[in-house]
Design an enzyme around this catalytic site. Sequence first.
Site, short mmCIF file in Angstrom:
data_model
loop_
_atom_site.label_atom_id
_atom_site.label_comp_id
_atom_site.label_asym_id
_atom_site.label_seq_id
_atom_site.Cartn_x
_atom_site.Cartn_y
_atom_site.Cartn_z
N HIS A 118 -10.34 13.41 2.72
CA HIS A 118 -9.28 13.39 1.72
C HIS A 118 -7.90 13.24 2.36
O HIS A 118 -7.70 13.60 3.52
CB HIS A 118 -9.30 14.69 0.90
CG HIS A 118 -10.24 14.67 -0.26
ND1 HIS A 118 -9.92 15.18 -1.49
CD2 HIS A 118 -11.50 14.18 -0.37
CE1 HIS A 118 -10.93 15.02 -2.32
NE2 HIS A 118 -11.90 14.43 -1.66
N GLU A 172 -11.31 7.78 -4.83
CA GLU A 172 -10.51 8.33 -5.93
C GLU A 172 -9.04 7.99 -5.71
O GLU A 172 -8.57 7.93 -4.57
CB GLU A 172 -10.65 9.86 -6.01
CG GLU A 172 -12.05 10.39 -6.04
CD GLU A 172 -12.55 10.73 -4.64
OE1 GLU A 172 -11.72 10.96 -3.72
OE2 GLU A 172 -13.77 10.74 -4.47
#
Length: 320
Positions: A38, A107
């Site tokens: 991330h 994402e």
Amino acid sequence: MVGVGYTLMCEQTGPKDLVDQAIRAERAGFDYLVISDHYYPWLAEQGHSPYAWAVLGAVAHATSRVRLMTYITCPIRRYHPAVVAQKAATIGVMSDGRFTLSLGAGENLNEHVVGAWPHVHQRHEMLEEALQIIRPLLDGDNLSYSGNHFEVPEAYLWDRPDTPVPIAVAASGPHSVELATEYADALVCDVADPAVVRMYDQRGGAGKPRYGQATICYGPDTDDCVKTAHEQWRWAALNWTVKAELPGPESFVSASEAVRPEDIAQVVPCGPDLETHVAAVRKYVDAGFSDVAMLQVGVESQPMFLDWAEHELLPRLREL
């Protein structure tokens, strides 16, 4: 026997502590380690997000037995596919062949830091092109590639493990399952969905690994665990089509405002009961998964969780 993994959660833990957790998890007896990749945490309360690939390099050097895996790397925006292939090959060498590269469409939360987030159809096209680049590079080819989204005039990986790095692809429906069977060596699915596994088998994936992830919050007090899970994991109650589009932690705060502690307790098993947490893994085993990674919510509870896993959870899971 199911392979049991431990999740190195970059969103809730700093880089040095992640390496320490990896060493302890190997000693506890986990079969493999997965690491999230991330740029942001899901929620500000989690408080971290180091560069996963730097942590992986340290973990590869500090461990000797456990398999390693990204969970999940997006090769379509923040990273160019040719660079992802180089990183994967390097970790494959450093780990003496223990690394698997897990890929997915990503994402907005993590990818918009380098530019606009593409439409879902474009993202799927980009993922397929990325796989067409990464797979041959990991296999040792000298690659030239020209696609709609990516250009590779010429690329070759000079440092690779003796056996090519395996690729796993995250799938949830027919198109992504097709990518997993055509380009990858394994399937990843966050939901214990037997339909996805059957589809994977029918399209050529029978006998290949299928990786899932069971999120839990173990601790001596159930109410405290529910509080922790709600504080740090309430975004999990959102639909994935929503989660893929939200741009930052503030958006996840807003989107999860209506999620109550009792709601998240329905999603994340909480408390000290061993069989409750075993049941979370059994759902994946019954659905046809070969490997399940445990994700323990809460940074402060990791040492306690690893001790408990070594002496109680892992021996019980070996019976599945």
